[in-house]
Design an enzyme around this catalytic site. Structure first.
Site, PDB file in Angstrom:
ATOM      1  N   ARG A   1       0.848  -1.205   0.000  1.00 29.29           N
ATOM      2  CA  ARG A   1       0.000   0.000   0.000  1.00 29.29           C
ATOM      3  C   ARG A   1       0.879   1.250   0.000  1.00 29.29           C
ATOM      4  NH1 ARG A   1      -2.183   1.352   4.739  1.00 29.29           N
ATOM      5  NH2 ARG A   1      -2.885  -0.755   5.260  1.00 29.29           N
TER       6      ARG A   1
ATOM      7  N   LYS B   1      -6.698   6.789 -19.963  1.00 30.76           N
ATOM      8  CA  LYS B   1      -6.885   7.252 -21.342  1.00 30.76           C
ATOM      9  C   LYS B   1      -5.593   7.034 -22.154  1.00 30.76           C
ATOM     10  CE  LYS B   1     -10.760   8.707 -19.601  1.00 30.76           C
ATOM     11  NZ  LYS B   1     -11.481   7.815 -18.796  1.00 30.76           N
TER      12      LYS B   1
ATOM     13  N   ASP C   1      -5.503  19.446 -15.475  1.00 27.60           N
ATOM     14  CA  ASP C   1      -5.813  18.090 -15.936  1.00 27.60           C
ATOM     15  C   ASP C   1      -5.330  17.987 -17.382  1.00 27.60           C
ATOM     16  OD1 ASP C   1      -7.021  15.794 -17.001  1.00 27.60           O
ATOM     17  OD2 ASP C   1      -8.725  15.921 -15.653  1.00 27.60           O
TER      18      ASP C   1
ATOM     19  N   TYR D   1     -14.757  17.446 -17.013  1.00 31.01           N
ATOM     20  CA  TYR D   1     -15.213  16.049 -16.994  1.00 31.01           C
ATOM     21  C   TYR D   1     -16.288  15.892 -15.896  1.00 31.01           C
ATOM     22  CZ  TYR D   1     -15.326  11.153 -15.761  1.00 31.01           C
ATOM     23  OH  TYR D   1     -15.763   9.901 -15.430  1.00 31.01           O
TER      24      TYR D   1
HETATM   25  C1  LIG Z   1     -10.379  14.762 -18.428  1.00 34.55           C
HETATM   26  C2  LIG Z   1     -10.630  13.654 -17.455  1.00 34.55           C
HETATM   27  N1  LIG Z   1     -10.117  13.743 -16.208  1.00 34.55           N
HETATM   28  C3  LIG Z   1     -10.319  12.765 -15.306  1.00 34.55           C
HETATM   29  C4  LIG Z   1     -11.068  11.647 -15.599  1.00 34.55           C
HETATM   30  C5  LIG Z   1     -11.269  10.579 -14.560  1.00 34.55           C
HETATM   31  O1  LIG Z   1     -10.459   9.494 -14.803  1.00 34.55           O
HETATM   32  P1  LIG Z   1     -10.779   7.956 -14.449  1.00 34.55           P
HETATM   33  O2  LIG Z   1     -11.925   7.539 -15.305  1.00 34.55           O
HETATM   34  O3  LIG Z   1      -9.504   7.266 -14.755  1.00 34.55           O
HETATM   35  O4  LIG Z   1     -11.127   7.913 -13.006  1.00 34.55           O
HETATM   36  C6  LIG Z   1     -11.595  11.502 -16.881  1.00 34.55           C
HETATM   37  C7  LIG Z   1     -12.392  10.302 -17.227  1.00 34.55           C
HETATM   38  O5  LIG Z   1     -13.036  10.257 -18.255  1.00 34.55           O
HETATM   39  C8  LIG Z   1     -11.380  12.540 -17.838  1.00 34.55           C
HETATM   40  O6  LIG Z   1     -11.890  12.460 -19.074  1.00 34.55           O
END
Ligand SMILES: Cc1ncc(COP(=O)(O)O)c(C=O)c1O
Length: 376
Positions: A46, A194, A169, A98
């Protein structure tokens, strides 16, 4: 080394005695001690495990940051960042974001006593007006999901001054195309699910920062909560990253050509892609990124057309995600942004006519053929 070489060679197993070229999956929950008070550097998985550690170093070096942390998902990474804030703190976030981040901010953070404000983070005068004495952080997604709005990262840094934390992000562009720390961000965040992983086979999330003290606090959170990435998933992301630069190049080529093609389709009313010269963020993207990415949103003439396209695509998959080798089509209204209020969705343009495409690495002609028959 340049980014392409870091992608291929950046993950090294420091315990390698066999010459293995790949970092092994150290599937061990705990690690024995050589003696009392002694450690191999690993005690309990962990806290850290020897497959996750090289991945964290790799992502940090791609983002040109000092410290990287790998989480079980992008949302676990966002949540860990929120753990750095305290009740009463004010957070400003890009309005087009998102949907999962919006859910986390609205529900969990407000319950924790944090105040969240959404605005167009590329509107510097508005941003300056909304800064309060208790504003702790600005959370920027650029290009934004799904409306592809571009925020000037350098300008935000200037507007908010040195004391407010800037988080970007970078999921849509990846460090191959944009490195927010070099543009003034304090933290760069990813859904590694992604492009970084790239094969739609594992969830993961990342935070990279040059602030060693904050990195330590984030490690404390993962070690306490257990949101560090598991060995097998770490292995998959290391493997995916080896071709990140190649995939981005091909995905982006497919996206630019598809965006141009979409603009000439009678049933397509609007195309949102920063690579098109008419996109309002086109010049800004060129000034801060080395490419426009491979995400396109587009508006069709009716909800019925949108539904038809989703039902009729063949190898293009109607699925919620992005950034993999497969081309995916998403309906933000019902999928990624279903938790965003109707009023906010309408204001942003997330309607029942909006579709989002994540271009994969397939043959361009096949992609256009599939879209053409689905739109027919
Ligand atoms: C721009 C963006 N940030 C964060 C996330 C969250 O990521 P996760 O699905 O890996 O938890 C996503 C998910 O689609 C996203 O498109």
């Amino acid at each position: 080394m340049k980014i392409a070489s870091i992608c291929v060679h950046g993950a090294k197993d420091k315990n390698n005695t066999t010459g293995a070229v790949a970092v092994p999956i150290y599937q061990s929950a705990t690690f024995s001690h050589p003696g009392v008070g002694d450690t191999t550097g690993y005690d309990y998985a962990r806290v850290q495990n020897p497959t996750r550690e090289p991945l964290e170093r790799l992502v940090a070096s791609l983002e040109k940051g000092a410290q990287g942390l790998a989480f079980t998902s992008g949302m676990a990474a966002v949540d860990a960042f929120m753990g750095l804030l305290a009740p009463g703190d004010h957070l400003i976030a890009t309005s087009d974001l998102y949907g999962g981040s919006v859910r986390l901010f609205n529900v969990l953070c407000q319950r924790a006593g944090l105040v969240v404000d959404y605005l167009d983070t590329n509107n510097q005068s508005l941003l300056a007006k909304r800064i309060r004495p208790n504003t702790r952080a600005v959370f920027v997604e650029t290009p934004s999901n799904p409306m592809m709005m571009v925020t000037d990262i350098r300008a935000v840094r200037k507007t908010i001054g040195p004391d407010v934390l800037l988080v970007v992000d970078n999921t849509f562009l990846t460090p191959v195309l944009q490195r927010p720390l070099e543009l003034g961000a304090d933290f760069v965040l990813h859904s590694g699910t992604k492009y970084l992983g790239g094969h739609n086979d594992t969830l993961s999330g990342f935070i990279v920062t040059n602030h060693l003290e904050y990195a330590e606090r984030l490690r404390y959170i993962t070690k306490t909560v257990g949101t560090g990435l598991a060995p097998f998933d770490s292995f998959l992301v290391i493997r995916g990253l080896k071709t990140l630069h190649l995939r981005m190049e091909r995905c982006q080529y497919n996206a630019l050509e598809t965006a141009k093609w979409l603009t000439s389709q009678p049933k397509v009313k609007k195309v949102y892609y920063p690579g098109l010269p008419e996109h309002p963020g086109h010049a800004l993207s060129q000034s801060q990124a080395e490419g426009f990415g491979a995400m396109i949103s587009f508006e069709v003439d009716s909800a019925q057309t949108a539904e038809n396209v989703l039902e009729k695509v063949n190898f293009i998959l109607y699925a919620e995600s992005l950034g993999g080798v497969e081309t995916l089509i998403t309906y933000p209204l019902l999928q990624t942004h279903s938790d965003v209020s109707e009023e906010k969705r309408e204001a942003l343009g997330i309607t029942d006519r909006l579709l989002r495409l994540s271009l994969g690495v397939e043959d361009l002609e096949d992609i256009l053929k599939d879209l053409a028959q689905a739109l027919a």
